[in-house]
Design a protein around this motif. Structure first.
Motif, PDB file in Angstrom:
ATOM      1  N   ASP A   9       0.857  -1.189   0.000  1.00 12.83           N
ATOM      2  CA  ASP A   9       0.000   0.000   0.000  1.00 12.83           C
ATOM      3  C   ASP A   9       0.891   1.238   0.000  1.00 12.83           C
ATOM      4  OD1 ASP A   9      -2.784  -1.361   1.193  1.00 12.83           O
ATOM      5  OD2 ASP A   9      -0.916  -2.281   1.826  1.00 12.83           O
ATOM      6  N   LYS A  35     -10.610  -4.684  -9.057  1.00  8.68           N
ATOM      7  CA  LYS A  35      -9.887  -4.439  -7.805  1.00  8.68           C
ATOM      8  C   LYS A  35     -10.138  -5.525  -6.762  1.00  8.68           C
ATOM      9  CE  LYS A  35      -9.025  -1.050  -4.255  1.00  8.68           C
ATOM     10  NZ  LYS A  35      -8.466  -2.181  -3.545  1.00  8.68           N
ATOM     11  N   GLU A  36      -9.078  -5.927  -6.108  1.00 11.96           N
ATOM     12  CA  GLU A  36      -9.188  -6.863  -4.985  1.00 11.96           C
ATOM     13  C   GLU A  36      -8.637  -6.175  -3.740  1.00 11.96           C
ATOM     14  OE1 GLU A  36      -7.649 -10.780  -5.376  1.00 11.96           O
ATOM     15  OE2 GLU A  36      -8.211 -10.968  -7.469  1.00 11.96           O
ATOM     16  N   PRO A  37      -9.268  -6.299  -2.573  1.00 11.30           N
ATOM     17  CA  PRO A  37     -10.542  -6.934  -2.324  1.00 11.30           C
ATOM     18  C   PRO A  37     -11.698  -6.178  -2.970  1.00 11.30           C
ATOM     19  CG  PRO A  37      -9.727  -5.838  -0.334  1.00 11.30           C
ATOM     20  CD  PRO A  37      -8.646  -5.779  -1.332  1.00 11.30           C
ATOM     21  N   ARG A  47     -12.464  -6.359   5.031  1.00  5.51           N
ATOM     22  CA  ARG A  47     -11.967  -5.104   5.617  1.00  5.51           C
ATOM     23  C   ARG A  47     -12.218  -5.083   7.125  1.00  5.51           C
ATOM     24  NH1 ARG A  47     -13.705  -3.572   0.561  1.00  5.51           N
ATOM     25  NH2 ARG A  47     -11.916  -3.061  -0.756  1.00  5.51           N
ATOM     26  N   ILE A  50      -9.695  -7.369   8.751  1.00  6.85           N
ATOM     27  CA  ILE A  50      -8.365  -6.744   8.808  1.00  6.85           C
ATOM     28  C   ILE A  50      -8.311  -5.787  10.009  1.00  6.85           C
ATOM     29  CG2 ILE A  50      -6.786  -5.119   7.664  1.00  6.85           C
ATOM     30  CD1 ILE A  50      -7.624  -6.330   4.979  1.00  6.85           C
ATOM     31  N   PHE A  63      -9.897 -13.962   1.261  1.00  5.80           N
ATOM     32  CA  PHE A  63      -9.439 -13.352   0.006  1.00  5.80           C
ATOM     33  C   PHE A  63      -9.674 -14.307  -1.166  1.00  5.80           C
ATOM     34  CE2 PHE A  63      -6.670 -10.489   2.663  1.00  5.80           C
ATOM     35  CZ  PHE A  63      -7.123  -9.291   2.147  1.00  5.80           C
ATOM     36  N   ARG A  67     -12.149 -13.734  -4.409  1.00  5.00           N
ATOM     37  CA  ARG A  67     -11.631 -13.929  -5.769  1.00  5.00           C
ATOM     38  C   ARG A  67     -12.522 -14.871  -6.556  1.00  5.00           C
ATOM     39  NH1 ARG A  67      -6.472 -14.711  -3.529  1.00  5.00           N
ATOM     40  NH2 ARG A  67      -6.243 -12.450  -3.427  1.00  5.00           N
ATOM     41  N   ASP A  86      -5.994  -4.269  -9.842  1.00  2.00           N
ATOM     42  CA  ASP A  86      -5.343  -3.819  -8.628  1.00  2.00           C
ATOM     43  C   ASP A  86      -5.296  -5.041  -7.712  1.00  2.00           C
ATOM     44  OD1 ASP A  86      -4.639  -2.550  -6.249  1.00  2.00           O
ATOM     45  OD2 ASP A  86      -5.843  -0.764  -6.694  1.00  2.00           O
ATOM     46  N   ARG A  87      -4.183  -5.780  -7.752  1.00  2.07           N
ATOM     47  CA  ARG A  87      -3.931  -6.998  -6.965  1.00  2.07           C
ATOM     48  C   ARG A  87      -4.570  -8.249  -7.561  1.00  2.07           C
ATOM     49  NH1 ARG A  87      -1.474  -5.564  -2.494  1.00  2.07           N
ATOM     50  NH2 ARG A  87      -1.872  -3.543  -1.506  1.00  2.07           N
ATOM     51  N   SER A  91      -1.024 -11.156  -4.134  1.00  5.05           N
ATOM     52  CA  SER A  91      -1.094 -10.379  -2.882  1.00  5.05           C
ATOM     53  C   SER A  91      -1.239 -11.310  -1.691  1.00  5.05           C
ATOM     54  CB  SER A  91      -2.292  -9.417  -2.892  1.00  5.05           C
ATOM     55  OG  SER A  91      -2.048  -8.303  -3.703  1.00  5.05           O
ATOM     56  N   TYR A  95       1.321 -11.149   1.279  1.00  2.00           N
ATOM     57  CA  TYR A  95       0.870 -10.662   2.598  1.00  2.00           C
ATOM     58  C   TYR A  95       0.619 -11.807   3.585  1.00  2.00           C
ATOM     59  CZ  TYR A  95       0.157  -5.793   1.116  1.00  2.00           C
ATOM     60  OH  TYR A  95       0.343  -4.503   0.687  1.00  2.00           O
ATOM     61  N   GLN A  96      -0.271 -12.739   3.229  1.00  2.00           N
ATOM     62  CA  GLN A  96      -0.579 -13.824   4.173  1.00  2.00           C
ATOM     63  C   GLN A  96       0.601 -14.803   4.235  1.00  2.00           C
ATOM     64  OE1 GLN A  96      -3.359 -12.458   2.214  1.00  2.00           O
ATOM     65  NE2 GLN A  96      -3.423 -11.405   4.192  1.00  2.00           N
ATOM     66  N   PHE A 140      -2.010  -3.718   8.257  1.00  2.00           N
ATOM     67  CA  PHE A 140      -0.946  -3.940   7.299  1.00  2.00           C
ATOM     68  C   PHE A 140       0.005  -2.764   7.149  1.00  2.00           C
ATOM     69  CE2 PHE A 140      -4.050  -7.082   5.277  1.00  2.00           C
ATOM     70  CZ  PHE A 140      -3.540  -8.107   6.056  1.00  2.00           C
TER      71      PHE A 140
HETATM   72  P1  TYD Z   1      -6.260  -2.462  -0.565  1.00  2.00           P
HETATM   73  O1  TYD Z   1      -5.689  -2.687  -1.916  1.00  2.00           O
HETATM   74  O2  TYD Z   1      -5.594  -1.465   0.330  1.00  2.00           O
HETATM   75  O3  TYD Z   1      -7.809  -2.173  -0.693  1.00  2.00           O
HETATM   76  P2  TYD Z   1      -8.721  -1.021  -0.057  1.00  2.00           P
HETATM   77  O4  TYD Z   1      -7.915   0.242  -0.073  1.00  2.00           O
HETATM   78  O5  TYD Z   1      -9.886  -0.983  -0.996  1.00  2.00           O
HETATM   79  O6  TYD Z   1      -9.091  -1.507   1.311  1.00  2.00           O
HETATM   80  O7  TYD Z   1      -6.301  -3.875   0.164  1.00  2.00           O
HETATM   81  C1  TYD Z   1      -6.533  -3.975   1.528  1.00  2.00           C
HETATM   82  C2  TYD Z   1      -5.404  -4.740   2.167  1.00  2.00           C
HETATM   83  O8  TYD Z   1      -5.532  -6.127   1.873  1.00  2.00           O
HETATM   84  C3  TYD Z   1      -4.030  -4.354   1.677  1.00  2.00           C
HETATM   85  O9  TYD Z   1      -3.229  -4.010   2.804  1.00  2.00           O
HETATM   86  C4  TYD Z   1      -3.465  -5.578   1.042  1.00  2.00           C
HETATM   87  C5  TYD Z   1      -4.268  -6.666   1.642  1.00  2.00           C
HETATM   88  N1  TYD Z   1      -4.425  -7.899   0.827  1.00  2.00           N
HETATM   89  C6  TYD Z   1      -3.958  -9.109   1.349  1.00  2.00           C
HETATM   90  O10 TYD Z   1      -3.385  -9.138   2.450  1.00  2.00           O
HETATM   91  N2  TYD Z   1      -4.144 -10.257   0.646  1.00  2.00           N
HETATM   92  C7  TYD Z   1      -4.789 -10.274  -0.564  1.00  2.00           C
HETATM   93  O11 TYD Z   1      -4.949 -11.353  -1.171  1.00  2.00           O
HETATM   94  C8  TYD Z   1      -5.263  -9.023  -1.095  1.00  2.00           C
HETATM   95  C9  TYD Z   1      -5.990  -9.004  -2.413  1.00  2.00           C
HETATM   96  C10 TYD Z   1      -5.059  -7.867  -0.353  1.00  2.00           C
END
Ligand code: TYD
Length: 190
Positions: A9, A35-37, A47, A50, A63, A67, A86-87, A91, A95-96, A140
């Protein structure tokens, strides 16, 4: 054609996607943003999870569900034109994958569409967090965690042939190099 933008981010993904969308659209290309999510109920749940510090296994499954839920929509867009995404499942690996076995993440995302190209916007966590400091922080946006995410991205970039762009350069320079790359691949394909 399915082009995915990856990066932590604050790497500038959405700015670049907007710029490319407008550029391609104004030249008559059929272009879609994905866009993901997502903004669906599953995306909302993600969200919330998170914000509530859910564990990485639960997030990886959510996630993947998000998808899967939109896979037909994505395939339809790809069949009609250029998808700027966007992802994608990478990702989840980045991330995970800091906490969860990466092979398991690949396994639960086996259904996912493999991108034609991945543009990875590389930026240090320090710069990324500074760029986003006016926004609400979440789970994150922790420099130590993001360092590990970046390492995962850099490993993936090598393994999977991502196009790596130094996203610490000025926005104009980054825009130009991404645009040149996209123009080249469109020409190659037509
Ligand atoms: P982000 O792209 O920031 O979306 P938004 O701004 O719409 O909330 O994604 C949210 C967070 O999710 C970002 O920190 C990355 C994380 N992410 C993962 O951890 N794993 C994934 O598979 C995806 C798609 C995103």
């Amino acid at each position: 054609m399915y082009i995915v933008f990856e990066g932590i981010d604050g790497s500038g993904k959405s700015t670049l996607i907007n710029f490319l969308f407008n550029w391609l659209n104004s030249r008559g290309y059929r272009v879609f943003v994905h866009k993901e999510p997502s903004k669906s109920k599953i995306g909302e749940l993600i969200r919330r999870c998170i914000n509530e510090n859910a564990d990485a296994y639960t997030l990886a499954l959510l996630f993947a569900a998000d998808r899967y839920h939109r896979i037909n929509d994505l395939k339809e867009k790809i069949s009609k034109g250029i998808v700027l995404a966007d992802r994608c499942f990478y990702s989840s690996i980045a991330y995970q994958g800091v906490y969860v076995d990466k092979m398991w993440i690949r396994e639960i995302n086996k259904f996912a569409v493999k991108p034609d190209y991945v543009i990875y916007l590389d930026v240090s966590p320090e710069v990324a967090v500074k760029r986003k400091k006016h926004e609400k922080k979440d789970l994150f946006e922790n420099v130590e965690y993001l360092k590990k995410v970046r390492e995962n991205y850099l490993r993936l970039a090598e393994e999977e042939n991502f196009v790596v762009i130094n996203a610490e350069q000025s926005l104009d320079v980054v825009k130009k190099s991404v645009l040149n790359f996209v123009i080249r691949i469109i020409k190659e394909r037509t």
